[in-house]
Motif scaffolding. Structure first.
Motif, PDB file in Angstrom:
ATOM      1  N   ALA A 192      -6.991   2.955  66.123  1.00  0.00           N
ATOM      2  CA  ALA A 192      -8.437   3.165  66.228  1.00  0.00           C
ATOM      3  C   ALA A 192      -8.752   4.478  66.931  1.00  0.00           C
ATOM      4  O   ALA A 192      -9.692   5.193  66.550  1.00  0.00           O
ATOM      5  CB  ALA A 192      -9.077   1.993  66.965  1.00  0.00           C
ATOM      6  N   ASP A 193      -7.977   4.810  67.958  1.00  0.00           N
ATOM      7  CA  ASP A 193      -8.206   6.065  68.682  1.00  0.00           C
ATOM      8  C   ASP A 193      -7.855   7.267  67.812  1.00  0.00           C
ATOM      9  O   ASP A 193      -8.555   8.290  67.819  1.00  0.00           O
ATOM     10  CB  ASP A 193      -7.378   6.093  69.961  1.00  0.00           C
ATOM     11  N   ARG A 194      -6.783   7.165  67.069  1.00  0.00           N
ATOM     12  CA  ARG A 194      -6.379   8.270  66.204  1.00  0.00           C
ATOM     13  C   ARG A 194      -7.384   8.451  65.055  1.00  0.00           C
ATOM     14  O   ARG A 194      -7.696   9.585  64.650  1.00  0.00           O
ATOM     15  CB  ARG A 194      -4.965   8.021  65.674  1.00  0.00           C
ATOM     16  N   ARG A 199     -12.079  11.398  62.473  1.00  0.00           N
ATOM     17  CA  ARG A 199     -13.512  11.516  62.168  1.00  0.00           C
ATOM     18  C   ARG A 199     -14.125  12.703  62.907  1.00  0.00           C
ATOM     19  O   ARG A 199     -14.996  13.398  62.370  1.00  0.00           O
ATOM     20  CB  ARG A 199     -14.228  10.214  62.534  1.00  0.00           C
ATOM     21  N   LEU A 200     -13.657  12.933  64.133  1.00  0.00           N
ATOM     22  CA  LEU A 200     -14.145  14.074  64.900  1.00  0.00           C
ATOM     23  C   LEU A 200     -13.796  15.391  64.206  1.00  0.00           C
ATOM     24  O   LEU A 200     -14.613  16.331  64.166  1.00  0.00           O
ATOM     25  CB  LEU A 200     -13.553  14.043  66.309  1.00  0.00           C
ATOM     26  N   ASP A 235      -2.595  10.820  56.739  1.00  0.00           N
ATOM     27  CA  ASP A 235      -2.861   9.479  56.224  1.00  0.00           C
ATOM     28  C   ASP A 235      -4.230   8.976  56.666  1.00  0.00           C
ATOM     29  O   ASP A 235      -4.967   8.357  55.880  1.00  0.00           O
ATOM     30  CB  ASP A 235      -1.772   8.503  56.690  1.00  0.00           C
ATOM     31  N   LEU A 236      -4.581   9.227  57.924  1.00  0.00           N
ATOM     32  CA  LEU A 236      -5.879   8.770  58.423  1.00  0.00           C
ATOM     33  C   LEU A 236      -7.019   9.518  57.737  1.00  0.00           C
ATOM     34  O   LEU A 236      -8.029   8.912  57.352  1.00  0.00           O
ATOM     35  CB  LEU A 236      -5.952   8.986  59.937  1.00  0.00           C
ATOM     36  N   LEU A 237      -6.864  10.812  57.574  1.00  0.00           N
ATOM     37  CA  LEU A 237      -7.915  11.597  56.912  1.00  0.00           C
ATOM     38  C   LEU A 237      -8.103  11.141  55.465  1.00  0.00           C
ATOM     39  O   LEU A 237      -9.229  11.154  54.941  1.00  0.00           O
ATOM     40  CB  LEU A 237      -7.561  13.082  56.963  1.00  0.00           C
ATOM     41  N   PHE A 288     -10.626   9.412  75.779  1.00  0.00           N
ATOM     42  CA  PHE A 288      -9.810   8.251  76.151  1.00  0.00           C
ATOM     43  C   PHE A 288      -9.512   8.215  77.643  1.00  0.00           C
ATOM     44  O   PHE A 288      -8.645   7.469  78.097  1.00  0.00           O
ATOM     45  CB  PHE A 288      -8.514   8.266  75.328  1.00  0.00           C
ATOM     46  N   GLY A 289     -10.216   9.032  78.398  1.00  0.00           N
ATOM     47  CA  GLY A 289     -10.027   9.049  79.845  1.00  0.00           C
ATOM     48  C   GLY A 289      -8.858   9.925  80.261  1.00  0.00           C
ATOM     49  O   GLY A 289      -8.340  10.717  79.485  1.00  0.00           O
ATOM     50  N   VAL A 290      -8.485   9.752  81.520  1.00  0.00           N
ATOM     51  CA  VAL A 290      -7.357  10.485  82.098  1.00  0.00           C
ATOM     52  C   VAL A 290      -6.392   9.458  82.675  1.00  0.00           C
ATOM     53  O   VAL A 290      -6.787   8.619  83.478  1.00  0.00           O
ATOM     54  CB  VAL A 290      -7.819  11.453  83.208  1.00  0.00           C
TER      55      VAL A 290
END
Length: 446
Positions: A192-194, A199-200, A235-237, A288-290
């Motif tokens: 989900a993060d990737r 999308r970004l 693959d995600l794109l 995603f923070g640090v």
């Protein structure tokens, strides 16, 4: 005139081949340097090898491939004064154990190919039989020194400027227009993060069709990387429908990609350091923070964090001046790795360099055979390796089940929730995430 000292690096995967070749390429004429690319399941392809050697300073004729059955004889023939073991922890431990039996025994050197903050126990444990451990910043050296003392595992550390991030000033011509994204195989880890990053990238490309967004891949399809990549960006794109024409992927070298870059986007790739060395600005994505698991604390301290809106607007950052000296951009004269390596070679020749003892472990010869087989794969054709694999796979699965059951029981214990609370500066308890509470749990190269 004193004869050149002979140094041989042994590497297999993409990031370690790049690091080892660039490192050896910084040595002067007092050293006779060469690189052996060991055939393992992670070994670079010919195209990857050419890309990793480009601009690294080590001539192509000084690089050759070697199969495992021939490695020790090749090292013996070359009578290397020092051997640099450039690979993931299990490979380094296995090779150090084998090389310790050579006569004369060379000085065994090792290191990590990129950002190594925070220092981890695993990185030290795997390299206990190495005589010298190379790090790339004053901060890394302090953290690893402190951790080795805490663990009771003495180690010699030396400072070496990250070889492919030597400060070279601004790129000739300047004025690049590409937004170059440097992905990582394991950061972030969740699909989900990737997908969020994918999308970004589309948003950033749509925002200005006149400028490219370049996804700088580390490997073409079918090629191996140091870490196995799940949910690759191509693959995600491909799941997002029709893509902007100015959103492209590239398998060129990072050095080539940066020549046309306006700035670099990453979560925590060492490409950020490479970009800074060339005078390019960076965005370390803050979505995603640090956390130690994201390997981005050192970039956060540099003031490089930026939001997704910053990416779309190409609002890049430059590091704080106070950060540079302690983090990868120290003075060249601070580097002491070549001198320390030379001193160890002299000590070895004089018979006063005691070999580093291996870490005591359960399993003996069968454990050694298991490690060799899992690292080398089909390259290890020994009966002991086959036997260890046959016994070890079900045993490891059983051990993992036991550990999983224990963690489940612990999570249900009444005091588990209490342990997850820590008092804040105002005296009130705060919930602490597992990633922030355990600084030594990381996904970076070990």
């Amino acid at each position: 005139m004193r004869p050149a000292r002979r140094i041989v690096a042994v590497a297999d995967s993409d990031s370690y081949v790049k690091w080892a070749a660039a490192l050896l390429g910084t040595l002067d004429g007092r050293w006779d340097a060469s690189l052996l690319v060991l055939r393992t399941p992670l070994a670079v392809s010919d195209d990857q090898l050419d890309s990793q050697l480009r601009g690294g300073g080590l001539p192509r004729e000084r690089v050759s491939r070697v199969a495992w059955p021939d490695l020790m004889s090749r090292l013996g023939e070359q009578r290397a004064d020092a051997v640099v073991l450039a690979g993931r922890g299990p490979l380094v431990r296995m090779l150090a154990r084998e090389i310790a039996g050579l006569s004369p025994r060379p000085v065994i050197v090792t290191g990590l190919p990129g950002i190594s903050i925070p220092a981890t126990r695993k990185a030290i444990v795997y390299r206990t039989q190495c005589d010298l451990f190379l790090l790339h910043s004053h901060r890394e050296r302090r953290e690893f020194d402190r951790l080795s003392v805490t663990l009771g595992m003495p180690q010699r550390f030396a400072l070496a400027t990250l070889p492919f991030a030597r400060s070279g000033g601004a790129l000739p011509g300047g004025g690049g227009t590409d937004l170059v994204f440097a992905p990582q195989a394991k950061v972030p880890a969740a699909r989900a993060d990737r997908l969020r990053i994918a999308r970004l990238l589309v948003r950033a490309a749509d925002a200005d069709p006149s400028r490219r967004v370049v996804v700088k891949l580390r490997a073409a399809r079918g090629e191996m990387q140091t870490h196995a990549e799940r949910d690759s960006y191509p693959d995600l794109l491909a799941t997002l429908g029709r893509l902007p024409a100015n959103l492209v992927t590239s398998t060129t070298s990072m050095a080539s990609a940066l020549r046309t870059a306006e700035g670099v986007l990453t979560v925590s790739s060492t490409a950020a350091i490479e970009a800074i060395a060339l005078g390019l600005p960076v965005i370390a994505l803050d979505s995603f923070g640090v956390a130690p698991a994201l390997i981005n604390e050192v970039l956060a301290d540099a003031g490089l964090l930026g939001s997704e809106d910053d990416v779309v607007e190409r609002s890049f950052r430059r590091p704080a001046e106070a950060w540079l000296e302690d983090n990868y951009f120290h003075r060249p004269e601070d580097d002491d790795w070549a001198q320390r390596m030379g001193d160890l070679i002299d000590a070895r020749r004089s018979g006063v360099l005691a070999p580093q003892p291996p870490l005591g472990r359960i399993g003996g010869a069968l454990r050694d055979a298991w490690e060799r087989k899992t690292v080398l794969g089909p390259q290890d054709r020994s009966f002991a390796g086959a036997l260890a694999l046959a016994l070890g796979v079900p045993l490891r699965s059983a051990i993992r089940l036991v550990h999983r059951a224990r963690r489940h029981v612990a999570s249900k214990a009444p005091d588990a929730r209490m342990r997850a609370q820590q008092p804040g500066p105002d005296g009130f308890s705060r919930q602490v995430s597992s990633t922030s509470a355990v600084r030594t749990s990381t996904t970076r190269t070990s």
